[in-house]
Design an enzyme around this catalytic site. Structure first.
Site, PDB file in Angstrom:
ATOM      1  N   HIS A   8      19.093 -43.834  78.535  1.00 58.12           N
ATOM      2  CA  HIS A   8      20.290 -44.087  77.706  1.00 58.12           C
ATOM      3  C   HIS A   8      20.441 -45.575  77.463  1.00 58.12           C
ATOM      4  CE1 HIS A   8      21.980 -44.707  81.713  1.00 58.12           C
ATOM      5  NE2 HIS A   8      23.091 -45.203  81.191  1.00 58.12           N
TER       6      HIS A   8
ATOM      7  N   HIS B  27      22.610 -48.057  78.005  1.00 59.66           N
ATOM      8  CA  HIS B  27      23.323 -49.096  78.758  1.00 59.66           C
ATOM      9  C   HIS B  27      22.388 -50.225  79.188  1.00 59.66           C
ATOM     10  CE1 HIS B  27      26.934 -46.287  79.805  1.00 59.66           C
ATOM     11  NE2 HIS B  27      27.085 -46.898  78.652  1.00 59.66           N
TER      12      HIS B  27
ATOM     13  N   ASP C 262      21.983 -52.079  81.794  1.00 56.75           N
ATOM     14  CA  ASP C 262      21.264 -52.067  83.078  1.00 56.75           C
ATOM     15  C   ASP C 262      20.059 -51.119  83.052  1.00 56.75           C
ATOM     16  OD1 ASP C 262      23.392 -50.041  83.056  1.00 56.75           O
ATOM     17  OD2 ASP C 262      22.886 -49.670  85.167  1.00 56.75           O
ATOM     18  N   HIS C 263      19.861 -50.415  81.933  1.00 56.52           N
ATOM     19  CA  HIS C 263      18.705 -49.518  81.786  1.00 56.52           C
ATOM     20  C   HIS C 263      17.702 -50.004  80.735  1.00 56.52           C
ATOM     21  CE1 HIS C 263      20.697 -46.313  84.239  1.00 56.52           C
ATOM     22  NE2 HIS C 263      21.701 -47.108  83.944  1.00 56.52           N
TER      23      HIS C 263
ATOM     24  N   HIS D 202      27.769 -38.976  79.889  1.00 51.71           N
ATOM     25  CA  HIS D 202      27.881 -40.389  80.278  1.00 51.71           C
ATOM     26  C   HIS D 202      27.799 -41.250  79.020  1.00 51.71           C
ATOM     27  CE1 HIS D 202      27.365 -44.005  82.717  1.00 51.71           C
ATOM     28  NE2 HIS D 202      26.222 -44.272  82.119  1.00 51.71           N
TER      29      HIS D 202
ATOM     30  N   ASP E  26      21.924 -41.887  84.512  1.00 53.44           N
ATOM     31  CA  ASP E  26      23.281 -41.957  85.059  1.00 53.44           C
ATOM     32  C   ASP E  26      24.054 -40.661  84.837  1.00 53.44           C
ATOM     33  OD1 ASP E  26      22.695 -44.558  85.711  1.00 53.44           O
ATOM     34  OD2 ASP E  26      24.140 -45.476  84.335  1.00 53.44           O
TER      35      ASP E  26
ATOM     36  N   HIS F 243      20.927 -45.006  90.236  1.00 51.42           N
ATOM     37  CA  HIS F 243      21.762 -45.862  91.092  1.00 51.42           C
ATOM     38  C   HIS F 243      21.842 -45.325  92.511  1.00 51.42           C
ATOM     39  CE1 HIS F 243      23.563 -48.461  87.939  1.00 51.42           C
ATOM     40  NE2 HIS F 243      23.430 -47.402  87.166  1.00 51.42           N
TER      41      HIS F 243
HETATM   42 FE    FE Z   1      23.503 -47.446  84.970  1.00 45.89          FE
HETATM   43 ZN    ZN Z   2      24.823 -46.034  82.314  1.00 43.62          ZN
END
Ligand code: FE
Ligand code: ZN
Length: 272
Positions: free
Chosen positions: A66, A68, A70-71, A129, A146, A184
């Site tokens: 996805h 985001h 941090d990905h 999410h 996530d 995570h």
């Molecule tokens: Fe994340």
């Molecule tokens: Zn995320």
């Protein structure tokens, strides 16, 4: 039950990033080139490049769940690094999200063949999410970003409770032994909440003690597996009487269906 091609000999290694992210590194000692590397959700390029150089690997593909940061935040830098080495890297990701540098966009039931690691994955759409979130599934493992965490699930940033519950149900319907590689290390905090929902769940109590031990020793609680999550994760247990009663007590009203139970415990967790 769908059948998926096997990714049996694929080795999965965690690259730690940021505070609590796992970037998953896939390789296969039995493949023609044991140095090949596939990365899942490389949010942090530096951490990945360190891993590549330490293990003298060749990056061949990137799988994204996805959009985001941090990905996806490491993709551009990794592609630049790969181009300097003359490696060709294919970037796979969800069709229904806006992500730069994707070569191949994916929706439910698409197949991803990674002959360089003898890997084969099938795609699940998991809105909730984010609206286009996907997972990569083989009979042995799932990379679910996530959406599902051990003992918990992702926050609803772009989807509805009904969508997220349906997405979690798809994951819950995978074979019990499927290893779950989420993005995570949230397990301990999730289990504190899970115990508030189901204080009498003895498997949950046992698992919480085990995870406390692992984390106390600096070890990862991931991967988990589907069979375990069905027993301990309240978000997969919205049809269980114990979870329903607890949600009703929290909401101070009767909840008539699993979606209402899910919505209640999700917002309860948001403020826990
Ligand atoms: Fe994340
Ligand atoms: Zn995320």
């Amino acid at each position: 039950v769908k059948s998926y091609m096997s990714s049996k000999q694929v080795t999965v290694t965690a690259i730690n990033a940021f505070n609590d992210n796992y970037i998953w590194a896939l390789s296969n000692e039995t493949s023609d080139n044991a140095n090949n590397l596939v990365l899942v959700d490389p949010g942090d390029a530096i951490a990945c490049i360190e891993h590549i150089e330490k293990h003298q690997q060749v990056l061949s593909a990137i799988l994204i769940t996805h959009h985001h940061h941090d990905h996806v935040g490491g993709i551009a830098k990794l592609l630049h690094y790969a181009s300097e080495k003359n490696w060709s890297v294919k970037v796979y990701g969800p069709a229904n999200e806006k992500i730069d540098n994707l070569d191949i966009t994916l929706v439910e039931n698409d197949q991803v063949s990674l002959p360089e690691i003898n890997g084969q994955f099938s795609i699940l759409d998991l809105p909730g999410h984010t609206k286009g979130h996907i997972a990569y599934v083989s009979p042995e493992m799932v990379f679910c970003g996530d959406t599902l965490f051990s003992g918990g699930c992702g926050r609803l940033f772009e989807g509805t409770p009904a969508q997220m519950l349906q997405s979690l149900t798809k994951l819950s319907n995978l074979p019990d032994k499927t290893s779950v590689y989420c993005a995570h290390e949230y397990t301990q905090a999730n289990l504190s909440f899970a115990l508030a929902v189901e204080p009498e769940n003895s498997q949950l109590q046992e698992y919480a003690a085990k995870v406390k031990d692992l984390r106390g020793n600096g070890l990862s609680s991931i991967p988990t597996n589907i069979g375990l999550e069905q027993q301990i994760n309240p978000f997969l247990r919205c049809s269980q009487a114990s979870v329903k009663l607890s949600a009703q007590r929290h909401a101070k009203q009767i909840l008539n269906d699993p979606t209402a139970v899910f919505a209640t415990i999700r917002s309860w967790k948001d403020n826990f």
